[in-house]
Design an enzyme around this catalytic site. Structure first.
Site, PDB file in Angstrom:
ATOM      1  N   LYS A 100       0.883  -1.157   0.000  1.00  0.00           N
ATOM      2  CA  LYS A 100       0.000   0.000   0.000  1.00  0.00           C
ATOM      3  C   LYS A 100       0.927   1.215   0.000  1.00  0.00           C
ATOM      4  CE  LYS A 100      -3.055   2.843   2.596  1.00  0.00           C
ATOM      5  NZ  LYS A 100      -3.624   3.166   3.886  1.00  0.00           N
ATOM      6  N   GLY A 161      -7.856   9.450   9.965  1.00  0.00           N
ATOM      7  CA  GLY A 161      -8.202   9.628  11.373  1.00  0.00           C
ATOM      8  C   GLY A 161      -9.180  10.739  11.682  1.00  0.00           C
ATOM      9  N   ALA A 187      -9.354   5.848   4.373  1.00  0.00           N
ATOM     10  CA  ALA A 187      -9.100   7.026   5.203  1.00  0.00           C
ATOM     11  C   ALA A 187     -10.298   7.936   5.428  1.00  0.00           C
ATOM     12  CB  ALA A 187      -7.942   7.868   4.649  1.00  0.00           C
ATOM     13  N   GLY A 188     -10.510   8.284   6.666  1.00  0.00           N
ATOM     14  CA  GLY A 188     -11.517   9.279   7.004  1.00  0.00           C
ATOM     15  C   GLY A 188     -12.871   8.727   7.404  1.00  0.00           C
ATOM     16  N   ASN A 209      -8.975   2.281   9.798  1.00  0.00           N
ATOM     17  CA  ASN A 209      -8.199   1.904  10.976  1.00  0.00           C
ATOM     18  C   ASN A 209      -8.763   2.630  12.198  1.00  0.00           C
ATOM     19  OD1 ASN A 209      -4.614   1.573  11.678  1.00  0.00           O
ATOM     20  ND2 ASN A 209      -6.326   1.398  13.045  1.00  0.00           N
ATOM     21  N   THR A 210      -8.632   3.971  12.211  1.00  0.00           N
ATOM     22  CA  THR A 210      -9.054   4.762  13.369  1.00  0.00           C
ATOM     23  C   THR A 210     -10.522   4.581  13.704  1.00  0.00           C
ATOM     24  OG1 THR A 210      -7.461   6.404  12.639  1.00  0.00           O
ATOM     25  CG2 THR A 210      -8.948   7.068  14.393  1.00  0.00           C
TER      26      THR A 210
END
Lengths: 257, 71
Positions: A100, A161, A187-188, A209-210
């Protein structure tokens, strides 16, 4: 949905939810959350081994490599040279040719440096890597990445995040229509509805992830995300009704008193 | 008897046997070779080379593996 496999660079995946492994309380929580998410693909970062404290546990002791596809990333790289170095090190660690690719442009937004990204992607594709690039929601850049040889693209929904969800669904929809490789929204993502929306727009997968690790109850959120991605995908394939300004009654008038 | 040499491992100075190989260093550090990448003076080594490459004074070794991270 047994027939709806995701195929990228010769790999076949059942789950369309990809998860990261950062920001968890400990490895036990990481493992439980990943299990609850049902993910097949798990991203990891490449960092120095702790040689002073050898008692420290290893993340990979908690992730069965037979069960998960490890996707190393070039997190923390702000230029082409670093990204190449980390990608090559990731491959030398001997898991696969998957990478990635992140080439970051700015510390506050963590937006990709698309110029550096294109340069690094071109080199890595030539070296035989299966490059999954973290990019922005610009359809032109997405197409250029495909032209270079990336088998999928990973446009961001919002800053890493940030939990803002999909800030520009229109651009993402254009990417879905124009670019003919799998699109992994990365992301986001903040909560389940964001993931469902990404899939309803036509994304082939979502990476987060977050959103999971940072939730009050990461295990529960991981499960929510599993269902969100499934629901969004089913809804997308089912073909939604159009949006209308005015009402259309659901019950017939015939037979009324 | 082999004298000690000074090398740098993951940014820290370290003493090492003069005729040690990269493989010896990993064993000394109890680092399993699976899923570990080693860079010797900016050159990424193939794991087949670990037991063949000897360390010299002033060598800079980087030993990396996978850790938790999303983006």
């Amino acid at each position: 949905m047994t027939g709806d496999r995701l195929i990228i660079g010769g790999y076949e995946f059942k789950s369309r939810l990809f998860v990261g492994t950062g920001k968890y309380k400990d490895f036990a929580e990481t493992k439980k959350a990943i299990e609850a998410s049902g993910a097949d693909v798990v991203t990891v970062a490449v960092r120095r081994v702790n040689i002073t404290d050898r008692s420290k546990e290893n993340l990979l002791d908690y992730l069965d490599p037979k069960k998960y596809t490890i996707l190393p990333n070039t997190a923390g790289c702000y230029n082409v040279e670093d990204a190449l170095r980390y990608a090559r090190l990731a491959r030398a660690a001997g898991v696969s040719d998957l990478i990635k690719l992140e080439v970051l442009g700015d510390e506050r937004t963590l937006f990709p440096d698309t110029v550096g990204l294109l340069e690094a992607a071109k080199i890595l594709v030539k070296e035989g890597f299966i490059v999954l690039p973290y990019t922005n929601d610009d359809p032109i850049v997405a197409q250029k990445l495909v032209d270079i040889g990336c088998p999928a693209v990973m446009p961001l929904a919002a800053p890493i995040g940030s939990g803002l969800g999909i800030r520009n669904p229109y651009n993402l929809k254009i990417i879905m229509e124009m670019v003919k490789v799998p699109i992994i929204v990365d992301a986001g993502v903040g909560t389940a509805s964001d993931a469902a929306l990404a899939m309803e727009l036509g994304a082939d997968a979502v990476l987060m992830n977050t959103a999971i690790a940072g939730a009050k109850d990461p295990i529960a959120m991981a499960e929510a995300m599993k269902y969100a991605v499934l629901a969004g995908r089913l809804a997308y394939k089912a073909g939604r009704i159009p949006r209308k300004l005015y009402a259309t009654a659901s019950s017939p008038i015939e037979g009324m008193l | 008897m082999a004298e000690a040499i000074q090398i740098q491992v993951n940014g820290e100075q370290r003493d090492c046997r003069a005729d040690a190989t990269v493989g010896d260093l990993l064993r000394e550090l109890s680092i399993k070779t699976e899923r570990v990448a080693v860079e010797l003076n900016l050159e990424i080594l193939d794991r087949k080379e670990f037991d063949l490459r000897s360390l010299k004074s002033g060598d800079r070794v980087e030993i990396l593996s996978f850790i938790g991270g999303g983006s």
